[in-house]
Each structure stands twice: as structure tokens, then as C-alpha cells.
Design a protein around this motif. Structure first.
Motif, mmCIF file in Angstrom:
data_model
loop_
_atom_site.group_PDB
_atom_site.id
_atom_site.type_symbol
_atom_site.label_atom_id
_atom_site.label_comp_id
_atom_site.label_asym_id
_atom_site.label_seq_id
_atom_site.Cartn_x
_atom_site.Cartn_y
_atom_site.Cartn_z
ATOM 1 N N GLY A 25 -9.479 12.489 -19.308
ATOM 2 C CA GLY A 25 -9.165 10.847 -19.348
ATOM 3 C C GLY A 25 -7.980 10.649 -18.858
ATOM 4 N N ALA A 26 -6.684 10.932 -18.838
ATOM 5 C CA ALA A 26 -5.481 10.698 -18.858
ATOM 6 C C ALA A 26 -5.616 10.697 -17.078
ATOM 7 C CB ALA A 26 -4.303 10.586 -20.004
ATOM 8 N N ARG A 27 -5.051 11.759 -16.570
ATOM 9 C CA ARG A 27 -5.594 12.596 -15.041
ATOM 10 C C ARG A 27 -6.757 10.950 -14.106
ATOM 11 N NH1 ARG A 27 -5.094 18.756 -15.646
ATOM 12 N NH2 ARG A 27 -2.615 18.979 -16.509
ATOM 13 N N GLY A 28 -7.576 10.926 -14.720
ATOM 14 C CA GLY A 28 -8.349 10.574 -14.039
ATOM 15 C C GLY A 28 -8.288 9.062 -14.282
ATOM 16 N N ALA A 29 -7.618 8.272 -14.923
ATOM 17 C CA ALA A 29 -7.223 6.821 -15.353
ATOM 18 C C ALA A 29 -5.947 6.731 -13.775
ATOM 19 C CB ALA A 29 -7.193 6.660 -16.920
ATOM 20 N N TRP A 30 -5.287 7.528 -13.734
ATOM 21 C CA TRP A 30 -4.248 7.734 -12.962
ATOM 22 C C TRP A 30 -4.781 7.690 -11.866
ATOM 23 C CZ3 TRP A 30 -0.689 5.905 -11.322
ATOM 24 C CH2 TRP A 30 0.391 6.375 -10.675
ATOM 25 N N SER A 31 -5.506 7.937 -11.675
ATOM 26 C CA SER A 31 -5.979 8.516 -10.471
ATOM 27 C C SER A 31 -6.933 7.189 -9.755
ATOM 28 C CB SER A 31 -7.181 9.618 -9.948
ATOM 29 O OG SER A 31 -7.634 9.511 -8.720
ATOM 30 N N ARG A 32 -8.167 6.802 -10.587
ATOM 31 C CA ARG A 32 -8.193 5.181 -10.629
ATOM 32 C C ARG A 32 -7.777 4.187 -10.335
ATOM 33 N NH1 ARG A 32 -11.342 9.395 -11.215
ATOM 34 N NH2 ARG A 32 -10.318 9.548 -8.322
ATOM 35 N N PHE A 33 -6.934 4.024 -11.054
ATOM 36 C CA PHE A 33 -5.709 2.939 -10.283
ATOM 37 C C PHE A 33 -5.480 3.137 -9.270
ATOM 38 C CE2 PHE A 33 -0.858 1.018 -11.228
ATOM 39 C CZ PHE A 33 -1.915 -0.102 -11.295
ATOM 40 N N ARG A 34 -4.690 4.891 -8.782
ATOM 41 C CA ARG A 34 -4.077 4.579 -8.160
ATOM 42 C C ARG A 34 -5.649 4.488 -6.292
ATOM 43 N NH1 ARG A 34 -1.768 10.243 -6.909
ATOM 44 N NH2 ARG A 34 -3.351 10.792 -8.014
ATOM 45 N N ASP A 35 -6.185 4.332 -6.492
ATOM 46 C CA ASP A 35 -7.362 3.838 -6.040
ATOM 47 C C ASP A 35 -7.319 2.726 -5.573
ATOM 48 O OD1 ASP A 35 -7.550 6.872 -5.039
ATOM 49 O OD2 ASP A 35 -9.789 7.164 -6.807
ATOM 50 N N ALA A 36 -7.441 1.937 -6.729
ATOM 51 C CA ALA A 36 -7.643 0.436 -7.288
ATOM 52 C C ALA A 36 -6.321 0.092 -6.226
ATOM 53 C CB ALA A 36 -7.533 0.299 -8.368
ATOM 54 N N ASP A 37 -5.206 0.370 -6.598
ATOM 55 C CA ASP A 37 -4.033 -0.299 -5.968
ATOM 56 C C ASP A 37 -4.136 0.188 -4.783
ATOM 57 O OD1 ASP A 37 -1.621 -1.462 -6.673
ATOM 58 O OD2 ASP A 37 -0.349 0.603 -5.603
ATOM 59 N N ALA A 38 -4.229 0.499 -4.328
ATOM 60 C CA ALA A 38 -4.869 2.189 -2.663
ATOM 61 C C ALA A 38 -5.183 0.163 -1.802
ATOM 62 C CB ALA A 38 -4.475 2.594 -2.339
ATOM 63 N N HIS A 39 -6.649 -0.379 -2.725
ATOM 64 C CA HIS A 39 -7.637 -1.030 -2.601
ATOM 65 C C HIS A 39 -6.952 -2.661 -1.938
ATOM 66 C CE1 HIS A 39 -11.619 -2.502 -1.205
ATOM 67 N NE2 HIS A 39 -11.200 -2.941 -2.259
ATOM 68 N N VAL A 40 -5.926 -2.843 -2.976
ATOM 69 C CA VAL A 40 -6.065 -3.754 -3.004
ATOM 70 C C VAL A 40 -5.113 -4.004 -1.834
ATOM 71 C CG1 VAL A 40 -4.074 -5.864 -3.964
ATOM 72 C CG2 VAL A 40 -6.130 -4.694 -5.264
ATOM 73 N N ILE A 41 -4.021 -3.263 -1.714
ATOM 74 C CA ILE A 41 -2.788 -3.265 -0.895
ATOM 75 C C ILE A 41 -2.843 -3.249 0.487
ATOM 76 C CG2 ILE A 41 -1.277 -1.879 -0.078
ATOM 77 C CD1 ILE A 41 0.143 -0.370 -2.735
ATOM 78 N N SER A 42 -4.192 -2.767 0.746
ATOM 79 C CA SER A 42 -4.707 -2.007 2.426
ATOM 80 C C SER A 42 -5.410 -3.925 2.366
ATOM 81 C CB SER A 42 -6.148 -1.650 1.938
ATOM 82 O OG SER A 42 -7.170 -1.883 1.244
ATOM 83 N N VAL A 43 -6.168 -4.583 1.515
ATOM 84 C CA VAL A 43 -6.993 -5.765 1.614
ATOM 85 C C VAL A 43 -5.312 -7.065 2.019
ATOM 86 C CG1 VAL A 43 -7.803 -7.954 0.778
ATOM 87 C CG2 VAL A 43 -8.165 -5.452 0.267
ATOM 88 N N LEU A 44 -4.311 -6.717 1.075
ATOM 89 C CA LEU A 44 -3.344 -7.718 1.598
ATOM 90 C C LEU A 44 -2.648 -7.651 2.754
ATOM 91 C CD1 LEU A 44 -1.920 -7.722 -2.031
ATOM 92 C CD2 LEU A 44 -3.891 -9.829 -0.446
ATOM 93 N N GLU A 45 -2.325 -6.403 3.404
ATOM 94 C CA GLU A 45 -1.699 -6.168 3.966
ATOM 95 C C GLU A 45 -2.475 -6.164 5.173
ATOM 96 O OE1 GLU A 45 -0.371 -2.095 3.912
ATOM 97 O OE2 GLU A 45 1.808 -3.144 2.915
ATOM 98 N N MET A 46 -4.317 -6.073 5.397
ATOM 99 C CA MET A 46 -5.251 -6.422 5.861
ATOM 100 C C MET A 46 -5.007 -5.508 7.163
ATOM 101 S SD MET A 46 -4.897 -10.851 6.839
ATOM 102 C CE MET A 46 -5.355 -11.642 5.873
ATOM 103 N N THR A 47 -4.634 -4.216 6.788
ATOM 104 C CA THR A 47 -4.772 -2.316 7.613
ATOM 105 C C THR A 47 -5.773 -2.403 7.746
ATOM 106 O OG1 THR A 47 -4.810 -2.021 5.609
ATOM 107 C CG2 THR A 47 -3.260 -1.765 6.434
ATOM 108 N N HIS A 48 -7.164 -2.979 7.127
ATOM 109 C CA HIS A 48 -8.819 -2.934 7.218
ATOM 110 C C HIS A 48 -9.359 -4.076 7.305
ATOM 111 C CE1 HIS A 48 -8.121 1.242 7.783
ATOM 112 N NE2 HIS A 48 -7.551 1.534 6.772
ATOM 113 N N PRO A 49 -9.791 -4.397 7.783
ATOM 114 C CA PRO A 49 -10.204 -5.523 7.825
ATOM 115 C C PRO A 49 -11.831 -6.045 7.450
ATOM 116 C CG PRO A 49 -9.033 -5.457 10.089
ATOM 117 C CD PRO A 49 -8.538 -4.333 9.464
ATOM 118 N N ILE A 50 -12.248 -6.384 6.453
ATOM 119 C CA ILE A 50 -13.402 -6.260 5.632
ATOM 120 C C ILE A 50 -13.871 -7.465 4.832
ATOM 121 C CG2 ILE A 50 -12.347 -5.707 3.077
ATOM 122 C CD1 ILE A 50 -14.450 -4.206 2.748
ATOM 123 N N ASP A 51 -15.194 -7.859 4.756
ATOM 124 C CA ASP A 51 -16.108 -9.698 4.412
ATOM 125 C C ASP A 51 -15.143 -9.264 2.831
ATOM 126 O OD1 ASP A 51 -18.120 -10.040 2.557
ATOM 127 O OD2 ASP A 51 -18.178 -11.538 4.308
#
Length: 217
Positions: A25-51
Motif C-alpha cells: 500500500g505504501a509503495r502504491g500510494a507513492w506511485s499514485r501520488f507521482r501520477d497525480a502530481d505529474a498530471h497536474v504539472i502537465s496541465v499547468l505546463e500545457m504540454t498536452h492540451p486537454i479539456d
């Protein structure tokens, strides 16, 4: 009752299930948080335009997965240190989540969240998650060593009990054999002397109420 080795192994598997689930669970949480953080960064940087709605929905799904993993760890922690670290992760990640929702346009914001604050919170969550993984692994290893020690002690105790049972059985068998052979030998000697004409012999076994007593009569 002496427990078999297979029973001990089954019990050990049950005992290890909880800490190993916490580690996963701890490893999974670390992986899921990285995914969420990466998504926020990509949206803010507009590297992948999305609705924006799709982007927000994706983020909420990723963060929900992170929360589910944290909940798993919370219900499987084996030490106070791990439980405290989980609470720290929840506290800081909630702050990060609130800012992420503002940046993604779901939560109203009076001021634009500072990227510096967002980065600081992200590093805080990451640091605590890394610590949580290490703590859950340490807890699992400590439990493994403790269980192995207890299993070894139980094995030694079982062996000792078995040896003691064998010794007691042998002593009982020797006692029964002695109780049977001694009067038979005495009866034999008495019969020999009687056959030689010595009629003053006392047949001591005549009072017994078993086969030897019947022979003496």
C-alpha cells in the motif's frame, strides 16, 4: 497440544499478510501520488492540451487511487511510527490536493496559488511517502524475525516435549515389565524349591488377583 509444522507455516502466512499489505500500500500510494502530481504539472505546463473537465476528472481519479492506497496502509500499519507517518502524509497531501484543485479550476481561489508553495508541499508529501515505505518494510522485517524466533522456540519446545514423552513411556514400560517379571521369577524359584522337597516355602504371589496369582494357586 503440539502444533504441526504445516500449521505453524499457515499461521506465519496469516501474520505476514498484514505488514506485507502495508508495504504494498505504501509503495502504491507513492506511485499514485507521482501520477497525480505529474498530471497536474502537465496541465499547468500545457504540454498536452486537454479539456479542463476531462483534465479535472483524470486528476480526481488519480488522487482517489492515492487515497485508497493510503487507507490500506492506515488499516494495516504495525507500529506507532508508521501510524504517525500516515497521518503526516494525509495532512500534507490534503493541503497539496486543495491547491491542485484550485490550479485545475474546481475550487475557487482568491489568489493564484504560488508554484513555490505547491512545489514545497509536493516535496513534503514525497518525503513522507518515502519514509512510510521504509518504515513499513522495517516493520515487516522486524515481524518476520520475531515470528521466526517464536517458531524456532516452539519447535524446540515441541521436540523437548516429544523426547520427554518418549522417556516417560520407556520408564512406564520398564516399570510394568519389572512388575511382571519379578513375581514370576520369585514364583519360579519357589516352585524349584518345592520340587526339591522344601515344603516350607511361602508362595508370596498367591494373593495377587491376576494371572500370576492364578499360577501361584
Amino acid at each position: 497440544m503440539i502444533r504441526s509444522s504445516s500449521t505453524i507455516a499457515e499461521t506465519t502466512d496469516v501474520v505476514f499478510e498484514k505488514p506485507l499489505t502495508a508495504v504494498a500500500g505504501a509503495r502504491g500510494a507513492w506511485s499514485r501520488f507521482r501520477d497525480a502530481d505529474a498530471h497536474v504539472i502537465s496541465v499547468l505546463e500545457m504540454t498536452h492540451p486537454i479539456d479542463s473537465k476531462v483534465s479535472l476528472k483524470t486528476y480526481e481519479t488519480l488522487y482517489a487511487a492515492f487515497q485508497a492506497e493510503i487507507k490500506t496502509v492506515q488499516t494495516r500499519t504495525m507500529s506507532d511510527k508508521a501510524a504517525k507517518t500516515v497521518q503526516d502524509v494525509i495532512k500534507v497531501s490534503d493541503q497539496w490536493h486543495a491547491l491542485a484543485l484550485q490550479l485545475l479550476g474546481k475550487a475557487p481561489a482568491r489568489t493564484i496559488p504560488s508554484p513555490h508553495v505547491m512545489t514545497r508541499l509536493e516535496k513534503g508529501v514525497a518525503k513522507r511517502l518515502e519514509a512510510l515505505v521504509s518504515i513499513t518494510i522495517a516493520d515487516a522485517q522486524a515481524l518476520r524475525q520475531e515470528t521466526a524466533s517464536q517458531s524456532q522456540s516452539l519447535s524446540l519446545w515441541s521436540t523437548g516435549a516429544l523426547v520427554l514423552s518418549l522417556i516417560v513411556g520407556i520408564l512406564l514400560a520398564l516399570g510394568i515389565a519389572w512388575n511382571l517379571t519379578r513375581p514370576l521369577e520369585q514364583l519360579k524359584q519357589t516352585m524349584i524349591k518345592l520340587s526339591e522337597g522344601d515344603l516350607d516355602q511361602d508362595v508370596s504371589a498367591i494373593g495377587r488377583k491376576d494371572e500370576i496369582g492364578e499360577m501361584a494357586q
